[in-house]
Structures are given as structure tokens and as C-alpha cells.
Design an enzyme around this catalytic site. Structure first.
Site, PDB file in Angstrom:
ATOM      1  CE  LYS A 136      -4.402   1.038   0.168  1.00  0.00           C
ATOM      2  NZ  LYS A 136      -5.550   0.217  -0.259  1.00  0.00           N
ATOM      3  CG  ASP A 145      -7.346   3.241  -0.831  1.00  0.00           C
ATOM      4  OD1 ASP A 145      -7.841   2.102  -0.794  1.00  0.00           O
ATOM      5  OD2 ASP A 145      -7.407   4.013   0.142  1.00  0.00           O
TER       6      ASP A 145
HETATM    7  P1  NDP Z   1     -12.847   7.779  -2.894  1.00  0.00           P
HETATM    8  O1  NDP Z   1     -11.787   8.781  -2.680  1.00  0.00           O
HETATM    9  O2  NDP Z   1     -13.395   7.573  -4.260  1.00  0.00           O
HETATM   10  O3  NDP Z   1     -14.088   8.098  -1.942  1.00  0.00           O
HETATM   11  C1  NDP Z   1     -13.939   8.166  -0.569  1.00  0.00           C
HETATM   12  C2  NDP Z   1     -15.265   8.567   0.060  1.00  0.00           C
HETATM   13  O4  NDP Z   1     -15.168   8.425   1.468  1.00  0.00           O
HETATM   14  C3  NDP Z   1     -15.604  10.026  -0.189  1.00  0.00           C
HETATM   15  O5  NDP Z   1     -16.993  10.181  -0.179  1.00  0.00           O
HETATM   16  C4  NDP Z   1     -14.953  10.707   1.020  1.00  0.00           C
HETATM   17  O6  NDP Z   1     -15.504  11.965   1.343  1.00  0.00           O
HETATM   18  C5  NDP Z   1     -15.236   9.694   2.110  1.00  0.00           C
HETATM   19  N1  NDP Z   1     -14.187   9.789   3.138  1.00  0.00           N
HETATM   20  C6  NDP Z   1     -12.864   9.590   2.965  1.00  0.00           C
HETATM   21  N2  NDP Z   1     -12.203   9.795   4.101  1.00  0.00           N
HETATM   22  C7  NDP Z   1     -13.133  10.141   5.002  1.00  0.00           C
HETATM   23  C8  NDP Z   1     -13.064  10.463   6.366  1.00  0.00           C
HETATM   24  N3  NDP Z   1     -11.888  10.486   7.027  1.00  0.00           N
HETATM   25  N4  NDP Z   1     -14.231  10.745   6.996  1.00  0.00           N
HETATM   26  C9  NDP Z   1     -15.416  10.728   6.336  1.00  0.00           C
HETATM   27  N5  NDP Z   1     -15.534  10.417   5.031  1.00  0.00           N
HETATM   28  C10 NDP Z   1     -14.409  10.132   4.385  1.00  0.00           C
HETATM   29  O7  NDP Z   1     -12.276   6.411  -2.290  1.00  0.00           O
HETATM   30  P2  NDP Z   1     -12.796   4.914  -2.518  1.00  0.00           P
HETATM   31  O8  NDP Z   1     -14.263   4.896  -2.746  1.00  0.00           O
HETATM   32  O9  NDP Z   1     -11.913   4.291  -3.497  1.00  0.00           O
HETATM   33  O10 NDP Z   1     -12.451   4.266  -1.100  1.00  0.00           O
HETATM   34  C11 NDP Z   1     -13.399   4.146  -0.050  1.00  0.00           C
HETATM   35  C12 NDP Z   1     -12.972   3.034   0.883  1.00  0.00           C
HETATM   36  O11 NDP Z   1     -12.912   1.809   0.169  1.00  0.00           O
HETATM   37  C13 NDP Z   1     -11.586   3.185   1.516  1.00  0.00           C
HETATM   38  O12 NDP Z   1     -11.620   2.600   2.805  1.00  0.00           O
HETATM   39  C14 NDP Z   1     -10.699   2.361   0.613  1.00  0.00           C
HETATM   40  O13 NDP Z   1      -9.522   1.931   1.282  1.00  0.00           O
HETATM   41  C15 NDP Z   1     -11.625   1.203   0.320  1.00  0.00           C
HETATM   42  N6  NDP Z   1     -11.339   0.394  -0.859  1.00  0.00           N
HETATM   43  C16 NDP Z   1     -11.196   0.956  -2.098  1.00  0.00           C
HETATM   44  C17 NDP Z   1     -10.968   0.170  -3.193  1.00  0.00           C
HETATM   45  C18 NDP Z   1     -10.877   0.719  -4.583  1.00  0.00           C
HETATM   46  O14 NDP Z   1     -10.708  -0.068  -5.502  1.00  0.00           O
HETATM   47  N7  NDP Z   1     -10.987   2.013  -4.788  1.00  0.00           N
HETATM   48  C19 NDP Z   1     -10.828  -1.294  -3.075  1.00  0.00           C
HETATM   49  C20 NDP Z   1     -11.063  -1.794  -1.736  1.00  0.00           C
HETATM   50  C21 NDP Z   1     -11.290  -0.961  -0.698  1.00  0.00           C
HETATM   51  P3  NDP Z   1     -14.692  13.302   0.944  1.00  0.00           P
HETATM   52  O15 NDP Z   1     -14.750  13.359  -0.529  1.00  0.00           O
HETATM   53  O16 NDP Z   1     -15.416  14.403   1.629  1.00  0.00           O
HETATM   54  O17 NDP Z   1     -13.304  13.115   1.471  1.00  0.00           O
HETATM   55  O1  2IT Z   2      -7.871  -1.566  -0.815  1.00  0.00           O
HETATM   56  C1  2IT Z   2      -7.810  -2.059  -1.956  1.00  0.00           C
HETATM   57  O2  2IT Z   2      -7.956  -3.268  -2.159  1.00  0.00           O
HETATM   58  C2  2IT Z   2      -7.590  -1.151  -3.090  1.00  0.00           C
HETATM   59  N1  2IT Z   2      -7.503   0.063  -2.899  1.00  0.00           N
HETATM   60  C3  2IT Z   2      -7.437  -1.694  -4.482  1.00  0.00           C
HETATM   61  C4  2IT Z   2      -6.042  -2.216  -4.703  1.00  0.00           C
HETATM   62  C5  2IT Z   2      -5.717  -2.640  -6.107  1.00  0.00           C
HETATM   63  O3  2IT Z   2      -4.540  -2.955  -6.312  1.00  0.00           O
HETATM   64  O4  2IT Z   2      -6.586  -2.667  -6.977  1.00  0.00           O
END
Ligand code: NDP
Ligand code: 2IT
Length: 449
Positions: free
Chosen positions: A122, A162
Site C-alpha cells: 500500500k 484508493d
Molecule cells: P474515494 O476517494 O473515491 O471516496 C472516498 C469517500 O469516502 C468520499 O466520499 C470521502 O468523502 C469519504 N471519506 C474519505 N475519508 C473520510 C473520512 N476520514 N471521513 C469521512 N468520510 C471520508 O475512495 P474509494 O471509494 O476508493 O475508497 C473508499 C474506501 O474503500 C476506503 O476505505 C478504501 O480503502 C476502500 N477500498 C477501495 C478500493 C478501490 O478499488 N478504490 C478497493 C477496496 C477498498 P470526501 O470526498 O469528503 O473526502
Molecule cells: O484496498 C484495496 O484493495 C484497493 N484500494 C485496491 C487495490 C488494487 O490494487 O486494486
């Protein structure tokens, strides 16, 4: 085991999210170590909590006015026993070494569950992309990659997105990597479709999470049809979680960002979801704006002084936390149970505090930890790597059906491992044990390295 946990905590005292993630895994795998004394002799625990390599670097960049800033960049290469390091990059002001290590540690077990050959890593930076122009984002990404490029590669370490890193950032990062290396390889996943990306990668985490929820419901002869669902976040994972819930006949009543949440009792249908995608992905604006266009919904600003988040205090059947770590506290979990929630499927990484997890397990909630439920994202990243290696692109149906098969397999693997260790229906124990055993067996096969 307690001594071991204590040593991990004392060694790096500030890393509370990492300690939280390690403790959960250690509790689950204790019976595995008891049954397999060779694991203790080979010090697999001591080895698995220590990153193989940590890269920490300066990221200087210039804003549009010519002012210079410096951020801190990270890449934690946690474990490469079963494949090259693989995992996302996070750009968020909260990023620090403890958060990077927790995410990299979770990624090791998650990637192991996917059935594909990927180690765990990561990275990211304590950079806040909010309010920055496209040019500022580009310069930041270029500076970040001008150091990271020497540590990664398509057979070494393959980053992805992420929080705060989506298609735009992956584009700028890839451009700089290609220029510095003078090669076009699949070194990043989440690329745009016309230059090496995979269909369904943007959708994969959210879709996969809902497929996992459907698998859990099926164990009780149930499905998502007519289920009211609470979703948090409004980024990549939340958007496609909501979309798949709608496909499967469920109703989504909440979404959020860091400033607050919206509650739409009539349901966020596909037209409203398109509005949110435009608001978030193109205009990069606040979720609050939703109620200007859909005045029957309410907006509730975030109140950090509360010991709970009112988003989780609505009548519902299912919850899909899809924002960030520790967003569900003890009181939220209790509120959910009181409101009828019986499915909690984690799109985010470690969104539930340990106290909240205990409440879900005590109430026999269908509770899926992130490392199992959100593995669809990295799984389709693995499929993107496979397509890049072949220099071919699979059609939507091929990728989507592989994603479904993978989520089904992860679900079954969790149930089987839980059953084997007398914890029937405990997806936490199942995910941790199954993820762990595959990795430590590979470590033993490869000797003391
Ligand atoms: P994005 O940046 O696309 O979206 C994040 C969302 O969560 C936004 O709405 C953001 O609001 C909100 N957010 C982030 N930090 C905070 C915080 N500290 N408090 C409140 N709201 C918060 O990220 P993703 O959708 O990609 O990721 C969301 C989650 O999913 C994370 O935990 C990530 O690790 C996990 N994840 C992502 C994957 C991927 O492929 N993208 C795969 C597996 C897991 P704001 O815009 O106001 O910051
Ligand atoms: O938390 C996760 O699994 C991710 N942000 C996606 C990682 C990836 O390599 O697609």
C-alpha cells in the site's frame, strides 16, 4: 500471544490502526498456530507483521501561484510470498506510516483470498487533493512518481487507486512512469480503457461487495430484493455499491462524504445516482448539493463531537460502509441492530471498530469484513494485469462473470475455514485464517528470506 501483541505495539507506539488490524488477525489465527507448531518455530507471526520494505520519500510540488509545498510519500511493500506487491495508493491528509502499514497488512490477506497470485502493499501521501486544480494534481502525481518509479514495476510492485486516487491520478502517474522508464507496461491498475485498463475495474469493488452480500443472504435463503440499504461514502466504492444494490432490487437511502450525509427516504434511484456521479466525479463538489436538486431528501452535516454517526441510525436491512476506517463505532453498531440491520458488508477497509465488530458477531449479523467483501477491486486489478500480459482486453461479460466467481469463491473459502476451526458463519475468523494459511505456507516453502 498477548506478549507478542504487546511487543508489536511497543515497537511502533503511534501506529494505532496497524495495531488494531494486527490484533484482529492474531486472535483469529491463534488456533491455527496451536495446531501447527512449525509455524511458531518458523516465527511466521514475527515475519508477517514486519514489512519486507518501507519506502518513505519527499514529494515537493508547486501550486498554480508558484508556491512550493512538501508532502510525504510512502510505499509499504508488506509481503511478496504469493506474488508481486499489489495494493492501492491513498492521497489524504490523514495518511501516515501507521495507516499505510494497516492497509498493507490487510491487503496481504485480502489478495491471498482473491485466488490470484498477488502479494500485499500500500502507498500514498499526506496530500489533500480537495480544491486543487487539475494542473496541481498533475504536478503532484509527477513528483510522487519521479521517486516511486525506481521501486515499482509490473513484476515487482503494482500500485492502483484508493481514497483520493482515481482514474485522473492513475493517468498522470502512469504518464510519468512511462516517460522515466521508457516502457509501456501494466505497472499500475485502474488505467483508462483505451490505454490498458480493464472493463469493470471502476465498478469492481462496489459490485463485488454487493455480490458478497448476496452470497451471505443466500445462506439464509434470502436476497437483496426490496431490502433497504444504508451506504456511506460517495466515492468510487460507494457509487458502484449503490448501483449494484439497485440492479438487484434493493433500495439505497443514504450516501455521505466527509462533511455530512444525505437521507432520501424515497430511495436514490439510478437517475439520482447519475446526478451524484456527476457531482462527485466531474464537478468534485459536496454531497450537500444533492438536496438542492432533490428537496425531499435531507442533508445532515457531520458532527465530530458525537459518539456516533446518525447515518447508521435509520431503519434498514443492510449496511455497506464505503468511506473509511473506523467509521462505525460501538454506538453505531448498536443503533444498526436496534433498527433491524442484519447484513453489514464492508466496502471500506476496516470501517468497523473492534467494539462494533463484537456487537455484530454477538448478534449473529451477516457481517463480512472488508478484506473479504471488498476484495473484488483488487481481484479485477489482477484480471487487468492478466489482460495486460496477454495484450488483450476481455469483454464486460467475461470480467464480470470472473468477478462473480471470485466473490463466490471467497465467500465459500471464508465459510469453510470458519467451519474447520469451529466458528461457523464467522466470516472474520474465516477470512483471516484462509488468507493467513496460504501466505504462511508460501513463506515456509520459500525458506528464511
Ligand atoms: P474515494 O476517494 O473515491 O471516496 C472516498 C469517500 O469516502 C468520499 O466520499 C470521502 O468523502 C469519504 N471519506 C474519505 N475519508 C473520510 C473520512 N476520514 N471521513 C469521512 N468520510 C471520508 O475512495 P474509494 O471509494 O476508493 O475508497 C473508499 C474506501 O474503500 C476506503 O476505505 C478504501 O480503502 C476502500 N477500498 C477501495 C478500493 C478501490 O478499488 N478504490 C478497493 C477496496 C477498498 P470526501 O470526498 O469528503 O473526502
Ligand atoms: O484496498 C484495496 O484493495 C484497493 N484500494 C485496491 C487495490 C488494487 O490494487 O486494486
Amino acid at each position: 500471544m498477548d506478549d507478542f501483541t504487546k511487543r508489536v505495539m511497543e515497537k511502533d507506539p503511534g501506529e494505532k490502526e496497524f495495531h488494531q488490524a494486527v490484533k484482529e488477525v492474531l486472535v483469529s489465527v491463534k488456533p491455527v498456530l496451536d495446531r501447527n507448531p512449525e509455524y511458531r518455530r518458523a516465527a511466521v507471526l514475527e515475519r508477517i507483521v514486519e514489512p519486507e520494505r518501507v519506502i518513505l520519500f519527499r514529494v515537493p510540488w508547486m501550486d498554480d501561484e508558484g508556491q512550493v509545498y512538501v508532502n510525504r510519500g510512502f510505499r509499504v511493500e508488506m509481503n511478496s510470498a504469493i506474488g508481486p506487491y499489489k495494493g492501492g495508493l491513498r492521497f489524504h491528509p490523514s495518511v501516515n506510516l501507521g495507516i499505510m502499514k494497516f492497509l498493507a497488512f490487510e491487503q496481504v490477506f485480502k489478495n491471498s483470498l482473491t485466488t490470484l497470485s498477488m502479494g500485499g502493499g500500500k502507498g500514498g501521501a499526506d496530500f489533500n487533493p480537495k480544491g486543487k486544480s487539475d494542473n496541481e494534481i498533475m504536478r503532484f502525481c509527477q513528483s510522487f512518481m519521479s521517486e516511486l518509479f525506481r521501486h515499482i514495476g509490473p513484476h515487482t510492485d503494482i500500485p492502483a487507486g484508493d481514497i483520493g486516487v482515481g482514474a485522473r491520478e492513475i493517468g498522470y502517474l502512469f504518464g510519468m512512469y512511462k516517460k522515466l522508464r521508457n516502457e509501456f507496461t501494466g505497472v499500475l491498475t485502474g488505467k483508462s480503457l483505451n490505454w490498458g485498463g480493464s472493463l469493470i475495474r471502476p465498478e469492481a469493488t462496489g459490485y463485488g461487495c454487493v455480490y458478497f452480500a448476496a452470497e451471505m443472504l443466500a445462506t439464509r435463503n434470502d436476497n437483496l430484493e426490496g431490502k433497504t440499504c444504508l451506504v456511506s461514502g460517495s466515492g468510487n466504492v460507494a457509487q458502484y455499491t449503490a448501483e449494484k444494490i439497485l440492479h438487484l432490487g434493493g433500495k439505497v437511502v443514504t450516501l455521505s462524504d466527509s462533511t455530512g450525509y444525505i437521507f432520501d427516504e424515497q430511495g436514490i434511484d439510478s437517475e439520482k445516482l447519475d446526478f451524484i456521479k456527476h457531482l462527485k466525479n466531474i464537478k468534485r463538489d459536496r454531497i450537500e448539493r444533492y438536496v438542492e436538486t432533490y428537496p425531499s431528501a435531507v442533508y445532515v452535516p457531520a458532527d465530530p463531537s458525537l459518539d456516533h454517526n446518525p447515518l447508521w441510525n435509520h431503519k434498514a436491512d443492510c449496511a455497506f460502509p464505503s468511506a473509511t476506517e473506523n467509521e462505525i463505532q460501538q454506538k453505531d453498531a448498536q443503533n444498526m441492530i436496534n433498527n433491524g440491520v442484519f447484513v453489514v458488508c464492508e466496502g471500506a477497509n476496516m470501517p468497523s471498530t473492534p467494539e462494533a465488530v463484537d456487537i455484530f458477531l454477538d448478534n449473529r449479523t451477516l457481517y463480512a469484513p472488508g478484506k473479504a467483501a471488498n476484495a473484488g477491486g483488487v481481484a479485477v486489478s489482477g484480471l487487468e494485469m492478466a489482460q495486460n500480459s496477454m495484450r488483450l482486453n476481455w469483454p464486460v461479460e467475461e470480467v464480470n462473470s470472473r468477478l462473480k466467481i471470485i466473490m463466490k469463491s471467497i465467500h465459500q473459502t471464508c465459510l469453510n475455514a470458519a467451519e474447520e476451526y469451529n466458528k461457523p458463519d464467522d466470516y472474520v475468523t474465516g477470512a483471516n485464517i484462509a488468507g493467513f494459511v496460504k501466505v504462511v505456507n508460501a513463506m515456509l516453502d520459500q525458506g528464511l528470506v
